[in-house]
Design a protein around this motif. Sequence first.
Motif, PDB file in Angstrom:
ATOM      1  N   GLU A  64     -80.702 -35.553 -13.623  1.00 18.31           N
ATOM      2  CA  GLU A  64     -80.945 -34.715 -14.798  1.00 18.31           C
ATOM      3  C   GLU A  64     -80.494 -33.280 -14.552  1.00 18.31           C
ATOM      4  N   GLU A  67     -76.651 -33.221 -14.533  1.00 17.49           N
ATOM      5  CA  GLU A  67     -76.106 -33.355 -15.891  1.00 17.49           C
ATOM      6  C   GLU A  67     -76.307 -32.075 -16.694  1.00 17.49           C
ATOM      7  N   GLU A  68     -77.485 -31.439 -16.564  1.00 20.19           N
ATOM      8  CA  GLU A  68     -77.732 -30.186 -17.276  1.00 20.19           C
ATOM      9  C   GLU A  68     -76.775 -29.096 -16.786  1.00 20.19           C
ATOM     10  N   TYR A  78     -83.518 -29.230  -8.719  1.00 19.00           N
ATOM     11  CA  TYR A  78     -84.805 -29.917  -8.801  1.00 19.00           C
ATOM     12  C   TYR A  78     -85.689 -29.343  -7.706  1.00 19.00           C
TER      13      TYR A  78
END
Length: 155
Positions: A64, A67-68, A78
């Motif tokens: 995530e 992708e962001e 993260y």
Amino acid sequence: MSRFTPLDPRNLFKALESANPSDTLPSTKTLLDAVRFNEAGLLPAIAQQFDSGEVLMMAWMNREALEETLATQRVCYYSRSRQKLWRKGETSGQQQQLKTATLDCDGDTLLLQVDQTGPACHTGRRSCFYVSLSNEHATITSEPLIDPATLYGKK
């Protein structure tokens, strides 16, 4: 389907070993499906200043966050300690704008070429790599550019 899209995505990076810059590669989604995230779903990401080559920091990305980052061009990691996405600079204002993102040959490490605003390190230093080791001694190689208490609004 590209000649580099094997039936088993785990073999994609092996297939890419023979690729050339003129070859048509699989989509980014297909490549991300083949990335070798660790057992916690994370990938080490090394941030390097795009114009000087200075290594700034290493952090972790899950899919995530990656992708962001690719979608917004603002680096997102993260946070393992907070167990959530960490948009670099959301607290300190010291953001990283993505210039390029490159996977290594095994698909298990990411190199981010970034344009870093101010210090990259939570200690207020430009780089997180400031403790130099020798066989017998360690030395500090840089001073903080900004006091961490000021950087994070702690007084």
